[in-house]
Write a protein that holds these residues in place. Structure first.
Motif, PDB file in Angstrom:
ATOM      1  N   THR A 338      10.525  42.014 -45.295  1.00  0.00           N
ATOM      2  CA  THR A 338      11.288  43.084 -44.639  1.00  0.00           C
ATOM      3  C   THR A 338      12.376  43.676 -45.552  1.00  0.00           C
ATOM      4  N   GLY A 339      12.809  42.923 -46.584  1.00  0.00           N
ATOM      5  CA  GLY A 339      13.967  43.305 -47.407  1.00  0.00           C
ATOM      6  C   GLY A 339      13.864  44.672 -48.085  1.00  0.00           C
ATOM      7  N   PRO A 340      12.728  44.981 -48.748  1.00  0.00           N
ATOM      8  CA  PRO A 340      12.655  46.276 -49.430  1.00  0.00           C
ATOM      9  C   PRO A 340      12.775  47.465 -48.470  1.00  0.00           C
ATOM     10  N   LEU A 341      12.190  47.336 -47.270  1.00  0.00           N
ATOM     11  CA  LEU A 341      12.297  48.440 -46.313  1.00  0.00           C
ATOM     12  C   LEU A 341      13.747  48.577 -45.829  1.00  0.00           C
ATOM     13  N   ILE A 342      14.398  47.442 -45.559  1.00  0.00           N
ATOM     14  CA  ILE A 342      15.804  47.503 -45.128  1.00  0.00           C
ATOM     15  C   ILE A 342      16.651  48.135 -46.233  1.00  0.00           C
ATOM     16  N   GLY A 343      16.408  47.745 -47.482  1.00  0.00           N
ATOM     17  CA  GLY A 343      17.145  48.319 -48.619  1.00  0.00           C
ATOM     18  C   GLY A 343      16.937  49.826 -48.711  1.00  0.00           C
ATOM     19  N   ARG A 344      15.706  50.268 -48.448  1.00  0.00           N
ATOM     20  CA  ARG A 344      15.408  51.706 -48.534  1.00  0.00           C
ATOM     21  C   ARG A 344      16.115  52.475 -47.407  1.00  0.00           C
ATOM     22  N   LEU A 345      16.090  51.904 -46.199  1.00  0.00           N
ATOM     23  CA  LEU A 345      16.742  52.587 -45.070  1.00  0.00           C
ATOM     24  C   LEU A 345      18.245  52.711 -45.317  1.00  0.00           C
ATOM     25  N   LEU A 346      18.850  51.634 -45.839  1.00  0.00           N
ATOM     26  CA  LEU A 346      20.298  51.676 -46.108  1.00  0.00           C
ATOM     27  C   LEU A 346      20.613  52.676 -47.223  1.00  0.00           C
ATOM     28  N   ALA A 347      19.789  52.695 -48.271  1.00  0.00           N
ATOM     29  CA  ALA A 347      20.016  53.629 -49.382  1.00  0.00           C
ATOM     30  C   ALA A 347      19.931  55.072 -48.884  1.00  0.00           C
ATOM     31  N   GLY A 348      18.934  55.354 -48.059  1.00  0.00           N
ATOM     32  CA  GLY A 348      18.760  56.707 -47.510  1.00  0.00           C
ATOM     33  C   GLY A 348      19.981  57.120 -46.698  1.00  0.00           C
ATOM     34  N   THR A 349      20.486  56.199 -45.894  1.00  0.00           N
ATOM     35  CA  THR A 349      21.658  56.522 -45.060  1.00  0.00           C
ATOM     36  C   THR A 349      22.900  56.732 -45.914  1.00  0.00           C
ATOM     37  N   ALA A 350      23.026  55.926 -46.983  1.00  0.00           N
ATOM     38  CA  ALA A 350      24.189  56.093 -47.870  1.00  0.00           C
ATOM     39  C   ALA A 350      24.144  57.468 -48.542  1.00  0.00           C
ATOM     40  N   ILE A 351      22.950  57.949 -48.868  1.00  0.00           N
ATOM     41  CA  ILE A 351      22.851  59.254 -49.550  1.00  0.00           C
ATOM     42  C   ILE A 351      22.978  60.409 -48.551  1.00  0.00           C
ATOM     43  N   TYR A 352      22.208  60.336 -47.462  1.00  0.00           N
ATOM     44  CA  TYR A 352      22.093  61.509 -46.594  1.00  0.00           C
ATOM     45  C   TYR A 352      23.007  61.464 -45.367  1.00  0.00           C
ATOM     46  N   GLY A 353      23.640  60.302 -45.103  1.00  0.00           N
ATOM     47  CA  GLY A 353      24.537  60.202 -43.951  1.00  0.00           C
ATOM     48  C   GLY A 353      23.773  60.199 -42.636  1.00  0.00           C
TER      49      GLY A 353
END
Ligand code: FAD
Length: 370
Positions: A338-353
């Protein structure tokens, strides 16, 4: 001026977040710093099995996250050009000795494979056919083969992602950091301010959030595994992972190397010592499947700390009281999946808000905080 983003924790969640912060569109505007202590990290001690489809767990949100996580990993392995000693789609075999349990497992496999093409080809195998697929076994059990199953080396995976991100916009700093009461990062070189902070600190999240007056319902669990040499199988590169019923998992790494794991020791908490009892238990499991193994076959033992929540579900998202801070923890025994998907979701939110709706993957974040 570039936006400054910090990540605390360089396990699979932090490293995946760093990778996506260096590849998703908008990354040109970011300067990312990752702080990692590394002591007890679960990711680098993990067994490496990616095979969520036939899990007995009934939690629908977890299954959706784990199944989409397994699919994202396949994509990420291609995109980041990962070598086969980092990620390999070897297939997995899940065994059952009772014929009724076996037919239930097969029915579930057919249903899940019809829903998810990434699960790949499935086959029902006799004990002999299991032995043919994994020649190092001295004893087979009937099982279900899933071609989409994979093994991953957590330590190498993290290393590869951080190396690639470092060529774009990432700086990695080794060592422990803390937060002050205002949520700024306190490092040995002084207090640092960032526009956003992603805390991917696994079992250590409660310590980090304590200065903010927050309590997090995450507990540590010790896990141990052993790596063994199997001399007669030096020429074999790819054999499926075996998940035998009621025994430890057997993960052939190729070139005569084999991992057997892992233990789940709630009492052990943050203890990182290799214990005789756990080693004996793991070796015993290995000997029941592979002939000729002795204590001398053990090449290495690894110990790491998993993070668990009460309901065994991971959580991730933006802290309501501290909107600059995003967190993830509680990935338990399936965090490589599950870790890579969680990392991607968090990264997306950090960039796009924004406030994305992740209700298909997790319960309300507030459930885990007080
Ligand atoms: C023995 C074992 C076997 C496993 N097998 C599997 C498996 O086969 N398949 C699977 O899917 N999952 C498996 N897991 C689970 C999986 O490894 C974890 O769920 C996952 O790696 C958690 O990732 P994480 O990034 O959340 O945390 P971690 O990997 O623990 O990373 C957290 C990082 O944060 C750092 N950190 C914490 N506090 C600070 C601080 N204050 N300052 C700086 N750095 C800090 C830590 O040092 C650590 O490096 C296994 C785990 C163990 C222990």
């Amino acid at each position: 001026m570039k936006r400054k983003i910090a990540i605390i924790g360089g396990g699979i969640v932090g490293a995946s977040a760093a990778y996506y912060l260096s590849t998703l569109s908008g990354h040109e505007q970011l300067a990312v710093t990752l702080y990692d202590d590394g002591t007890g990290q679960a990711t680098s001690a993990a067994a490496g099995i990616i095979s969520p489809w036939l899990s007995k767990r009934r939690n629908k949100q977890w299954y959706q996250l784990a199944k989409d996580g397994a699919s994202l990993l396949m994509q990420l392995a291609r995109e980041a050009n990962l070598a086969t000693d980092v990620y390999a789609q070897t297939g997995t075999i899940i065994t059952r000795t009772d014929p009724t349990d076996m037919s239930k497992l097969w029915e579930l496999a057919k249903q899940r494979a019809a829903e998810d093409p990434d699960m790949g080809e499935i086959q029902q195998l006799t004990a002999e056919e299991v032995k043919e697929k994994i020649p190092l076994l001295s004893k087979g059990q009937p099982g279900v083969y899933v071609s989409g199953g994979a093994r991953i080396d957590g330590a190498k995976f993290v290393d590869d992602l951080l190396t690639q991100a470092s060529q774009v916009n990432l700086t990695v700093k080794h060592g422990k950091v803390t937060l002050d009461e205002a949520g700024h990062i306190v490092t040995p070189a002084g207090t640092k301010r960032f526009d956003q902070i992603i805390i991917a600190a696994g079992a250590w999240l409660p310590d980090l959030l304590a200065p903010l007056g927050m309590k997090v319902a995450v507990r540590p669990q010790k896990g141990q595994l052993i790596q063994l040499n199997v001399q007669d199988f030096q020429d074999y590169e790819n054999m499926p992972v075996l998940m035998p019923e009621g025994e430890r998992d057997v993960i052939p790494l190729g070139h005569g190397q084999l991992i057997v794991g892992a233990t789940h020791d709630d009492e052990g908490k943050f203890d990182l010592s290799v214990t005789k009892e756990a080693t004996q238990d793991l070796l015993g499991s290995a000997q029941r499947f592979v002939a000729g193994l002795t204590v001398d076959s053990i090449a290495e033992a690894k110990v790491g700390t998993r993070a668990y929540t009460e309901d065994h579900s991971p959580f991730f998202g933006r802290l309501p009281m501290h909107p600059k801070i995003l967190v993830a923890s509680g990935l338990g025994a399936s965090g490589l999946t599950t870790g890579p998907l969680i990392g991607r979701l968090l990264a997306g939110t950090a960039i796009y808000g924004g406030k994305p709706d992740w209700s298909k993957y997790e319960k309300n974040l507030a459930n885990y905080f007080s």
